[in-house]
Motif scaffolding. Structure first.
Motif, PDB file in Angstrom:
ATOM      1  N   LEU A  24       0.840  -1.198   0.000  1.00  0.00           N
ATOM      2  CA  LEU A  24       0.000   0.000   0.000  1.00  0.00           C
ATOM      3  C   LEU A  24       0.878   1.253   0.000  1.00  0.00           C
ATOM      4  N   ALA A  25       1.952   1.253   0.788  1.00  0.00           N
ATOM      5  CA  ALA A  25       2.872   2.393   0.803  1.00  0.00           C
ATOM      6  C   ALA A  25       3.464   2.630  -0.583  1.00  0.00           C
ATOM      7  N   ILE A  38       2.738  11.336   3.086  1.00  0.00           N
ATOM      8  CA  ILE A  38       2.524   9.879   3.140  1.00  0.00           C
ATOM      9  C   ILE A  38       3.208   9.302   4.377  1.00  0.00           C
ATOM     10  N   ILE A  39       4.434   9.692   4.619  1.00  0.00           N
ATOM     11  CA  ILE A  39       5.183   9.187   5.776  1.00  0.00           C
ATOM     12  C   ILE A  39       4.508   9.602   7.075  1.00  0.00           C
ATOM     13  N   LEU A 104      -4.433  12.392   4.421  1.00  0.00           N
ATOM     14  CA  LEU A 104      -5.664  11.738   4.896  1.00  0.00           C
ATOM     15  C   LEU A 104      -5.886  10.382   4.242  1.00  0.00           C
ATOM     16  N   ALA A 105      -5.592  10.288   2.946  1.00  0.00           N
ATOM     17  CA  ALA A 105      -5.746   9.001   2.261  1.00  0.00           C
ATOM     18  C   ALA A 105      -4.833   7.958   2.902  1.00  0.00           C
ATOM     19  N   THR A 106      -3.581   8.328   3.152  1.00  0.00           N
ATOM     20  CA  THR A 106      -2.632   7.402   3.770  1.00  0.00           C
ATOM     21  C   THR A 106      -3.062   7.050   5.181  1.00  0.00           C
ATOM     22  N   LEU A 107      -3.442   8.041   5.957  1.00  0.00           N
ATOM     23  CA  LEU A 107      -3.853   7.822   7.344  1.00  0.00           C
ATOM     24  C   LEU A 107      -4.991   6.802   7.429  1.00  0.00           C
ATOM     25  N   PRO A 150      11.629   3.790   3.264  1.00  0.00           N
ATOM     26  CA  PRO A 150      12.422   3.620   2.030  1.00  0.00           C
ATOM     27  C   PRO A 150      11.551   3.320   0.804  1.00  0.00           C
ATOM     28  N   VAL A 151      10.460   2.581   1.001  1.00  0.00           N
ATOM     29  CA  VAL A 151       9.551   2.274  -0.107  1.00  0.00           C
ATOM     30  C   VAL A 151       8.881   3.548  -0.606  1.00  0.00           C
ATOM     31  N   VAL A 152       8.473   4.415   0.329  1.00  0.00           N
ATOM     32  CA  VAL A 152       7.833   5.680  -0.053  1.00  0.00           C
ATOM     33  C   VAL A 152       8.824   6.587  -0.770  1.00  0.00           C
TER      34      VAL A 152
END
Length: 186
Positions: A24-25, A38-39, A104-107, A150-152
């Protein structure tokens, strides 16, 4: 205290590799340019989710004897060892939450994806094992960030370039060792 933090960090960092929330990240990083948002969303979702999980682990130990808790925790580690051998997948469909922006989407997506996930279950078990809620929450959160930041940042990097079979096997061995250590701990 340090043992709870270290064990929680390493356990979640390793278990998260190839997990659905890591995938997902990767999707969120490909979708949004604001990596900081995102982080931050991952961080806050993880703290909230893992605090609830650690609290549950602490609460549950109040209802069983120390020996019963030890056997349940060991059994849980063995179950997670088997569970981690089954790779996760995340559906790549467009989420209507994307319209609310990267934070907000990430949260929301990360918090929901973590519900019932093996890293959340591991947090419950670690909290029951170490009886140190804050060190477990901090450790599991750091572990989650070590696996996902690291992926983000390198959003174009694909998890299929990693030796996932060996990573999953190594993680399963780690959980099995923790189960054995729990049985031996008095």
């Amino acid at each position: 205290m340090l043992e709870a933090f270290t064990a929680s960090t390493l356990t979640v960092a390793i278990a998260e590799i190839g997990d659905k929330t890591q995938l997902l990240a990767l999707l969120l990083a490909a979708r949004f340019k604001n990596k900081t948002a995102i982080i931050l969303g991952i961080f806050i979702a993880t703290v909230a989710n893992h605090f609830a999980a650690a609290w549950l682990g602490q609460w549950a130990t109040d209802f069983v004897s120390a020996d019963t808790a030890r056997y349940l925790v060991a059994l849980s580690f063995f179950a997670i060892a088997l569970w981690v051998l089954v790779p996760d997948k995340v559906e790549a469909e467009e989420s209507s939450l994307y319209r609310f922006g990267p934070f907000l989407a990430t949260l929301v997506l990360f918090f929901i994806a973590e519900i019932g996930d093996k890293t959340q279950v591991a947090t419950v078990v670690l909290s029951a094992r170490y009886d140190d809620l804050w060190m477990v929450v901090m450790g599991t959160t750091v572990g989650m960030l070590l696996a996902n930041v690291p992926v983000v940042i390198a959003g174009h990097f694909s998890a299929d370039k990693l030796p996932m079979v060996w990573i999953h096997r190594g993680t399963a061995v780690l959980f099995a060792i923790m189960g054995i250590a729990t049985l031996l701990w008095h």
